[in-house]
Motif scaffolding. Structure first.
Motif, PDB file in Angstrom:
ATOM      1  N   THR A   1      -5.244   3.407 -18.186  1.00 57.72           N
ATOM      2  CA  THR A   1      -3.912   3.379 -18.811  1.00 57.72           C
ATOM      3  C   THR A   1      -3.669   1.996 -19.398  1.00 57.72           C
TER       4      THR A   1
ATOM      5  N   GLU B   1       3.033   3.891 -22.587  1.00 58.39           N
ATOM      6  CA  GLU B   1       1.678   3.684 -22.112  1.00 58.39           C
ATOM      7  C   GLU B   1       0.731   4.589 -22.891  1.00 58.39           C
TER       8      GLU B   1
ATOM      9  N   GLY C   1      -0.063  -5.188  -9.628  1.00 60.52           N
ATOM     10  CA  GLY C   1       0.151  -3.841 -10.143  1.00 60.52           C
ATOM     11  C   GLY C   1       0.422  -2.879  -9.016  1.00 60.52           C
ATOM     12  N   GLU C   2       0.237  -1.599  -9.293  1.00 63.68           N
ATOM     13  CA  GLU C   2       0.491  -0.589  -8.277  1.00 63.68           C
ATOM     14  C   GLU C   2      -0.567  -0.625  -7.194  1.00 63.68           C
ATOM     15  N   ALA C   3      -0.157  -0.305  -5.967  1.00 66.05           N
ATOM     16  CA  ALA C   3      -1.097  -0.284  -4.849  1.00 66.05           C
ATOM     17  C   ALA C   3      -2.179   0.760  -5.098  1.00 66.05           C
TER      18      ALA C   3
ATOM     19  N   SER D   1      -4.711   0.471  -7.167  1.00 69.01           N
ATOM     20  CA  SER D   1      -5.293   0.402  -8.508  1.00 69.01           C
ATOM     21  C   SER D   1      -5.619  -1.035  -8.847  1.00 69.01           C
TER      22      SER D   1
ATOM     23  N   THR E   1      -5.222  -3.747 -11.874  1.00 72.01           N
ATOM     24  CA  THR E   1      -4.541  -4.041 -13.130  1.00 72.01           C
ATOM     25  C   THR E   1      -5.040  -5.377 -13.642  1.00 72.01           C
TER      26      THR E   1
ATOM     27  N   ARG F   1      -1.642  -5.065 -20.490  1.00 65.31           N
ATOM     28  CA  ARG F   1      -2.024  -4.640 -19.155  1.00 65.31           C
ATOM     29  C   ARG F   1      -2.916  -3.401 -19.240  1.00 65.31           C
TER      30      ARG F   1
ATOM     31  N   THR G   1      -4.570  -0.633 -16.525  1.00 65.85           N
ATOM     32  CA  THR G   1      -4.549  -0.178 -15.144  1.00 65.85           C
ATOM     33  C   THR G   1      -5.650   0.838 -14.926  1.00 65.85           C
TER      34      THR G   1
ATOM     35  N   ASP H   1      -7.301   3.315 -12.221  1.00 66.10           N
ATOM     36  CA  ASP H   1      -6.977   3.995 -10.973  1.00 66.10           C
ATOM     37  C   ASP H   1      -8.208   4.384 -10.172  1.00 66.10           C
TER      38      ASP H   1
ATOM     39  N   ASP I   1      -2.536  -5.148   0.513  1.00 63.49           N
ATOM     40  CA  ASP I   1      -2.323  -3.737   0.220  1.00 63.49           C
ATOM     41  C   ASP I   1      -3.661  -3.003   0.280  1.00 63.49           C
TER      42      ASP I   1
ATOM     43  N   SER J   1       4.552 -11.154 -10.811  1.00 64.00           N
ATOM     44  CA  SER J   1       4.576  -9.746 -11.168  1.00 64.00           C
ATOM     45  C   SER J   1       4.474  -9.526 -12.675  1.00 64.00           C
TER      46      SER J   1
END
Length: 491
Positions: free
Chosen positions: A12, A21, A55-57, A59, A61, A71, A73, A75, A102, A136
């Motif tokens: 993404t 996105e 980024g998201e837990a 994944s 980024t 960015r 990302t 997964d 994480d 962030s």
């Protein structure tokens, strides 16, 4: 990662702050990660320029530079792991893993920029020379390990609060003890204190503080004590004197029993006759309560509220009744001038101020006692001289020889010596020689009447504490202890 013979790998993509996105496929060469859009547009990102951003837990980024807003990302854990292997800067650093990471192994902490009250969650990365703080929004800060300084913070006793050198306001709060321990191992000067460069100002403030304390103790406290002594109600002084008297009896007693009061009727009658001959009542602010304690201390003193205490040891030391009369006249002088109350208020004030400075630490009590003794010496000497003058006058008015005070002082000085040198500054009484000379001067050329009491009454007064055992008599005869308190070293 992919070619025409293999299925494509997707991720993404988001450009900057745009909310939209886009799904892109990935291709990998020896030097670049290539992002391919649905329209066929190819965007190469150099492997060496890739940086990981929060980024998201679960994944990975990345961006194509620390300042880039783009960015990407990923997964798929396998693809993320493969990308970390070909771009070494994305590899996990040597910060120990634990519950503050994480699922992807990232380590987080709290960051305050020193400009606002906001606390930000940031990710930490560690190299051989720097601690990197990843925000962030992808922004990165590098703090050199050699410049890291730890702050003392009880809230993070198991963790760590660090800053980037001396004089900076930004703070990094690491509440994980394992990470804090590791950082202490790799940051060589973490506990180095800031150099002191303003010694002149510090010295000036310290001098001002000392001068302020001296002004309070030597000027303000005595003035306030003298003023309060005149306003304190007699009932309050009497209560203070009575409580102090009982404490003294308890302290001097044995086997948890207070020291005995000497109250033989004939001896007490002789003592009352002596007081009546002196007749201090017209001068007294309140009635005197005179007590004799069965103790061999060569001492006598006055307490707040008109309490006057005489020890058996002082009666034993006297050679005639007028010597005891002169000692009582001296203590009556303290009562007339309300010296015990002033001294109690002054001591409470000075010890309170010094206690705030020194606190309760090893040796602090000694400092307080020594300082208070030095402080009170000046005022006690003035009070003692005034009480001596009153005694000379009262003895003369009663047609008794004021030189009796000098004669007992002379024997005490012959036996125990006079305070000289530094001890003269710490002694709460004037020089014994000066007091003897003053008493002799007061008696010079005088023609005085009969003793204050008869020989028979004097014998009764000497037995006011009742018969003594052989052990007590032997102890009294052999004792060479220096007298304490009263006319010797107290008030």
């Amino acid at each position: 990662m992919t070619d025409d013979a293999q299925p494509k790998v997707y991720a993404t993509f988001r450009m900057g702050n745009a909310k939209r996105e886009e799904r892109v496929s990935l291709e990998l060469s020896s030097s670049a990660l290539i992002l391919v859009t649905d329209t066929g547009f190819r965007l190469p990102w150099g492997l060496r320029g890739l940086v990981e951003v929060p980024g998201e837990a679960g994944s990975l980024t990345v961006s194509d530079g620390a300042e880039s807003p783009a960015r990407l990302t990923i997964d798929d854990p396998a693809i993320a792991s493969h990308l970390r292997s070909v771009a070494p800067q994305l590899a996990s650093r040597d910060i120990p893993s634990d519950s503050h990471e994480d699922a992807a192994g990232k380590v987080f902490a709290q960051f305050a920029d020193g400009k606002s009250a906001l606390i930000h969650r940031v990710m930490l990365q560690l190299s051989d020379t720097h601690l990197e703080i990843v925000h962030s929004d992808g922004a990165r800060q590098q703090w050199a390990l050699i410049h890291l300084r730890a702050l003392r913070d009880q809230a993070y006793s198991d963790g760590l609060v660090v800053k980037d050198g001396h004089g900076t306001t930004a703070r990094l709060f690491i509440d994980n003890p394992n990470i804090a321990k590791h950082l202490r191992q790799v940051a060589p000067d973490l506990d180095q204190r800031a150099p002191v460069t303003n010694w002149g100002r510090i010295t000036g403030w310290a001098g001002g503080a000392v001068a302020s304390v001296a002004l309070i103790i030597f000027v303000l406290v005595p003035i306030m004590a003298d003023q309060l002594a005149t306003y304190l109600p007699p009932e309050g002084e009497a209560a203070l004197g009575d409580a102090t008297f009982e404490q003294i009896r308890t302290a001097l007693g044995e086997f948890d029993a207070p020291v005995k009061l000497c109250e033989d009727p004939e001896g007490r009658a002789a003592l009352d006759k002596m007081v009546a001959r002196l007749n201090p009542d017209p001068d007294l602010p309140y009635p005197v309560k005179l007590a004799v304690l069965d103790n061999d201390l060569v001492n006598a003193f006055a307490l707040p509220g008109g309490r006057v205490v005489l020890f058996r040891g002082m009666i034993d030391k006297a050679e005639n009744p007028d010597e005891i009369a002169s000692i009582l006249a001296h203590e009556f002088g303290h009562v007339v001038n309300r010296d015990p109350t002033r001294d109690a208020l002054r001591s409470a004030g000075s010890i309170g101020v010094l206690g705030l400075l020194f606190g309760d630490f090893a040796g602090g009590t000694v400092v307080l006692m020594l300082s208070n003794q030095l402080i009170n010496a000046k005022y006690s000497q003035a009070a003692e001289a005034g009480a001596d003058d009153y005694a000379h006058d009262l003895m003369t008015r009663a047609n008794l020889d004021p030189g009796a005070l000098g004669s007992i002082f002379q024997r005490l000085m012959d036996e125990y010596g006079d305070a000289e040198g530094i001890m003269a500054h710490l002694a709460s009484h004037p020089s014994m020689r000066a007091r003897i000379a003053a008493a002799q001067q007061a008696a010079s050329g005088g023609d005085f009447g009969p003793p204050s009491i008869t020989s028979a009454e004097w014998n009764a007064l000497r037995g006011i504490c009742g018969p003594r055992s052989v052990d007590d008599e032997g102890l009294n005869e052999d004792s060479t202890d220096t007298p304490s308190g009263g006319l010797s070293t107290d008030n």
